[in-house]
Design an enzyme around this catalytic site. Sequence first.
Site, PDB file in Angstrom:
ATOM      1  N   PHE A  84       6.966  66.167 -51.134  1.00 28.61           N
ATOM      2  CA  PHE A  84       8.325  65.684 -50.884  1.00 28.61           C
ATOM      3  C   PHE A  84       9.290  66.824 -51.203  1.00 28.61           C
ATOM      4  O   PHE A  84       9.038  67.621 -52.117  1.00 28.61           O
ATOM      5  CB  PHE A  84       8.583  64.467 -51.781  1.00 28.61           C
ATOM      6  CG  PHE A  84       9.863  63.737 -51.513  1.00 28.61           C
ATOM      7  CD1 PHE A  84       9.973  62.864 -50.446  1.00 28.61           C
ATOM      8  CD2 PHE A  84      10.973  63.920 -52.336  1.00 28.61           C
ATOM      9  CE1 PHE A  84      11.167  62.175 -50.200  1.00 28.61           C
ATOM     10  CE2 PHE A  84      12.159  63.241 -52.110  1.00 28.61           C
ATOM     11  CZ  PHE A  84      12.254  62.376 -51.032  1.00 28.61           C
TER      12      PHE A  84
ATOM     13  N   SER B 187      11.864  67.521 -52.876  1.00 32.78           N
ATOM     14  CA  SER B 187      12.366  67.799 -54.222  1.00 32.78           C
ATOM     15  C   SER B 187      11.275  68.168 -55.214  1.00 32.78           C
ATOM     16  O   SER B 187      11.578  68.514 -56.368  1.00 32.78           O
ATOM     17  CB  SER B 187      13.122  66.577 -54.754  1.00 32.78           C
ATOM     18  OG  SER B 187      12.242  65.464 -54.859  1.00 32.78           O
ATOM     19  N   LYS B 188      10.011  68.124 -54.814  1.00 35.36           N
ATOM     20  CA  LYS B 188       8.921  68.421 -55.742  1.00 35.36           C
ATOM     21  C   LYS B 188       8.839  69.931 -56.017  1.00 35.36           C
ATOM     22  O   LYS B 188       9.414  70.739 -55.299  1.00 35.36           O
ATOM     23  CB  LYS B 188       7.594  67.914 -55.174  1.00 35.36           C
ATOM     24  CG  LYS B 188       7.561  66.442 -54.842  1.00 35.36           C
ATOM     25  CD  LYS B 188       7.856  65.548 -56.028  1.00 35.36           C
ATOM     26  CE  LYS B 188       7.722  64.069 -55.653  1.00 35.36           C
ATOM     27  NZ  LYS B 188       8.154  63.176 -56.733  1.00 35.36           N
ATOM     28  N   PRO B 189       8.071  70.330 -57.043  1.00 27.23           N
ATOM     29  CA  PRO B 189       7.951  71.764 -57.331  1.00 27.23           C
ATOM     30  C   PRO B 189       7.515  72.596 -56.122  1.00 27.23           C
ATOM     31  O   PRO B 189       8.005  73.708 -55.926  1.00 27.23           O
ATOM     32  CB  PRO B 189       6.904  71.801 -58.448  1.00 27.23           C
ATOM     33  CG  PRO B 189       7.119  70.521 -59.183  1.00 27.23           C
ATOM     34  CD  PRO B 189       7.448  69.510 -58.105  1.00 27.23           C
TER      35      PRO B 189
END
Length: 365
Positions: free
Chosen positions: A182, A184-186
């Site tokens: 997704f 916004s993930k790292p």
Amino acid sequence: MPFIDLKAQYLALKSSIDARIQAVLDHGQYIMGPEVKELEEKLAAYVGSKHCVTVSSGTEALLIALMALDLKPGDEVITTPFTFAATAEVIVLLGGVPVFVDIEPDTCNIDVTKIEAAITSRTRAIMPVSLYGQVADMDEINAIAARHGNLPVIEDAAQSFGASYKGKKSCGLSTFGATSFFPSKPLGCYGDGGALFTNDDALAQAAREIRVHGQSQRYTHTRLGVGGRMDTLQCAVVLAKLERFDWEIEQRLRLGDRYQHLLSDLPVQRLAVRPDRNCVWAQFTVILNDRPKVQQALQTAGIPTAIHYPRPLHLQPAYQSYGQGLSHPHSELAGQRVMSLPMSPDLTQEQQDRVVAELAKALKV
């Protein structure tokens, strides 16, 4: 100030991302194109896992893992109530029963000392969540699973890709590791995406078949499956982002340490990071009193915040019937008190200083 600065990240990688996307547009293999295999090989090498199977989302990764393990209706899966709904959602979708175990108050990860008491004859798997970017106590969880008939362990690592635990990478610590790409993930793509990791050949093969509607070969459906492939375009984006991922993890660790230091004199509880692991801070989260007042003051000052998560799953309408009427006080208190601050590899020290200064003001109002 952005909560997560994806625009700065894109500008830093623009030429690589654009070239990767253009290559897919040129060859036109939008489903299961060559970038899919290339990404799987690079991710498996990064994690140190034998197999990586890319899928359409982090949720699908968890679902496919449970399907590969042949979860049956009525089977129980032990997990935490303090997580995003997808963790329990996939269990219920397959007819399983989520069995919730409370969290540690200082890390917000599942409390391993409470897991064994929750195991019954119907327990089929344990699904810890590596919340906020810090891996749960996987060695202890694996040991409990081994004592009870080698129960499978699925690490919900949607927020912890890139994190380390006792010298090993998140996603490579148990039967299955499941992560999310997704945005916004790292490590994020530009839509939905995810991956499964395993060292088990049979489980990897099952996962590969399940993600293409259970096909072992074209139009030969050997098992139930789903439409769970990761698009070639999204794989291309992640391949480009891998070019500076090591730098981004270093920045997350540095900025996380700096936040911890800057906040040390403020009346907020900082999350503990165990000495045998790190935290990649998918969300930099603090615990504080009077959250609504503080959030409002920060909003007025132009500082975005978020809550991950306001209500634990055993209190959610869709999952209350699975709560067994039990209270999970640490999860409930965390839901009332956690607040996430702006965090991304491109956060500047000046921005970070401003966040902390405005937080200090808000706490005094």
